[in-house]
Enzyme design. Structure first.
Site, PDB file in Angstrom:
ATOM      1  N   GLU A  46     -70.888 147.312  71.224  1.00 53.63           N
ATOM      2  CA  GLU A  46     -71.559 146.480  70.088  1.00 53.63           C
ATOM      3  C   GLU A  46     -72.828 146.072  70.472  1.00 53.63           C
ATOM      4  O   GLU A  46     -73.882 145.930  69.481  1.00 53.63           O
ATOM      5  CB  GLU A  46     -70.402 145.443  69.550  1.00 53.63           C
ATOM      6  N   CYS A  81     -68.214 139.887  72.067  1.00 52.28           N
ATOM      7  CA  CYS A  81     -68.881 140.865  71.029  1.00 52.28           C
ATOM      8  C   CYS A  81     -68.809 140.233  69.600  1.00 52.28           C
ATOM      9  O   CYS A  81     -69.737 140.453  68.876  1.00 52.28           O
ATOM     10  CB  CYS A  81     -68.332 142.260  71.014  1.00 52.28           C
ATOM     11  N   SER A 165     -56.201 185.336  91.792  1.00 46.76           N
ATOM     12  CA  SER A 165     -56.288 184.539  90.453  1.00 46.76           C
ATOM     13  C   SER A 165     -57.820 184.243  90.294  1.00 46.76           C
ATOM     14  O   SER A 165     -58.011 183.433  89.278  1.00 46.76           O
ATOM     15  CB  SER A 165     -55.504 183.182  90.878  1.00 46.76           C
ATOM     16  N   GLY A 295     -50.864 174.111  92.321  1.00 50.28           N
ATOM     17  CA  GLY A 295     -50.309 175.076  91.368  1.00 50.28           C
ATOM     18  C   GLY A 295     -49.098 174.901  90.521  1.00 50.28           C
ATOM     19  O   GLY A 295     -48.963 173.573  90.103  1.00 50.28           O
TER      20      GLY A 295
END
Length: 366
Positions: A46, A81, A165, A295
């Protein structure tokens, strides 16, 4: 609000233990000020937006502020804020989600309302809550927020029956993975990945102040004399999770002498106590975000123990068609469909050769 969310995302990984927040100041259809929380101790979103609007010579008394999270109304490392908003003369504030911190919940919105500011709450609320899911976890748990990253074919395979892979997914997906690595404190893999791939587990496409820790879970500790990348190039950033017996072995001592950290974890019914390992990473090494790259058995272990907070599933638009291919998750004994682990869709990203599904556990509450 969606643009404020996009701004907030830029702080991901840099704000812990604070949440990511984005803010915009708008007049009509013009954006006059932008801000996001960049790091813990820096200005909140802000204040950043207000300062940016002032640099643009904007009349703040004619602006509406859009902010992803309820403005704080307490003194922390920075002033409230709410006071900055009030002093700037901003007449209207639109809030994405309430602050989930029980110590300040509701204080910001009510303070602004009591001072005559128009306040709207709940715009794109779920997306705003998803953004701070990590912050919500830190309020309730002493462990890091866990991303589980998977990469599979349409039929759920991460490799062929031979273990090949490379690559299931394209360079597009790998760039996104490196971006995620750049904002996490640790990357976790299983022992099979360590021994088969000899991985670096570094971020190689984004500039980072410090590379993430490499965390390997294995009952078979490696020989430091062998040419493992992590042991040769970054031993002081490498952590091994193993059983308590292996943690007291000569192999563990040699790894510690090299600069590695070896954590002996207790065992439970499903294997090593992964929660214990996560808690130690948080308490001993200050890790707030962790990314697991599998994995399949490690992925299933984290899922089974309820330790996955966000699943990034990269799905390649291809089919392997081999029932002996390596599955994306394995190790559970499930007889009925109502025993599945269910997720809620957060976002779909089209990467071209694959889709990225950002998923959250269905039972997750922020």
């Amino acid at each position: 609000m969606l643009k404020a969310l996009s701004l907030a995302e830029q702080g991901k990984g840099f704000t812990p233990p604070n949440p990511c927040v984005g803010a915009l100041l708008v007049s009509g259809d013009r954006i006059l000020g932008r801000g996001w929380h960049r790091a813990c101790g820096d200005n909140h979103a802000e204040v950043e937006a207000i300062e940016n609007a002032r640099q643009n010579a904007a009349d703040l008394t004619g602006c509406t502020m859009y902010v992803t999270l309820e403005p704080c109304n307490h003194h922390g490392r920075t002033p409230p804020c709410t006071r900055a908003i009030l002093e700037a003369g901003i007449p209207e504030v639109v809030i994405g989600a309430r602050d989930t911190n029980s110590f300040v919940q509701g204080g910001g919105a009510e303070y602004l309302k009591s001072r005559g500011i128009k306040v709207t709450i709940g715009v794109e609320e779920q997306k705003c809550l998803d953004l701070i899911a990590d912050f919500c976890l830190w309020q309730k748990s002493g462990r890091p927020y866990v991303y589980l990253k998977t990469a599979s074919t349409l039929d759920g395979r991460i490799g062929t029956r031979t273990g090949h892979s490379r690559w299931v997914t394209s360079v597009n997906a790998r760039q996104v993975v490196h971006h995620l690595r750049s904002r996490t404190g640790a990357v976790l893999v299983g022992g099979n990945t360590f021994y088969q791939d000899n991985p670096e587990l570094t971020c190689r496409t984004h500039k980072v102040e410090q590379q993430p820790l490499a965390v390997i879970i294995t009952s078979r500790l490696p020989d430091p004399k062998q040419n493992w990348y992590l042991l040769q190039q970054r031993p002081t950033r490498t952590v091994f999770w193993t059983n308590t017996s292996a943690a007291g072995s000569e192999a563990a001592r040699r790894l510690v002498d090299l600069g590695c950290k070896v954590m002996g974890l207790d065992r439970d019914a499903s294997g090593l106590d992964l929660l214990q390992g996560l808690q130690r990473l948080r308490s001993e090494m200050g890790v707030y975000h962790l990314m697991c790259e599998g994995g399949g058995k490690l992925a299933a272990g984290l899922l089974q123990q309820g330790l996955v907070d966000e699943l990034w599933a990269f799905v390649a638009l291809k089919i392997l068609g081999d029932e002996q291919g390596i599955p994306v998750s394995s190790g559970r004994d499930v007889q009925l469909m109502h025993d599945t682990l269910d997720f809620r869709l957060g976002e779909i990203v089209n990467l071209g050769p694959e889709l990225l599904l950002k998923l959250f556990p269905r039972q997750q509450n922020c």
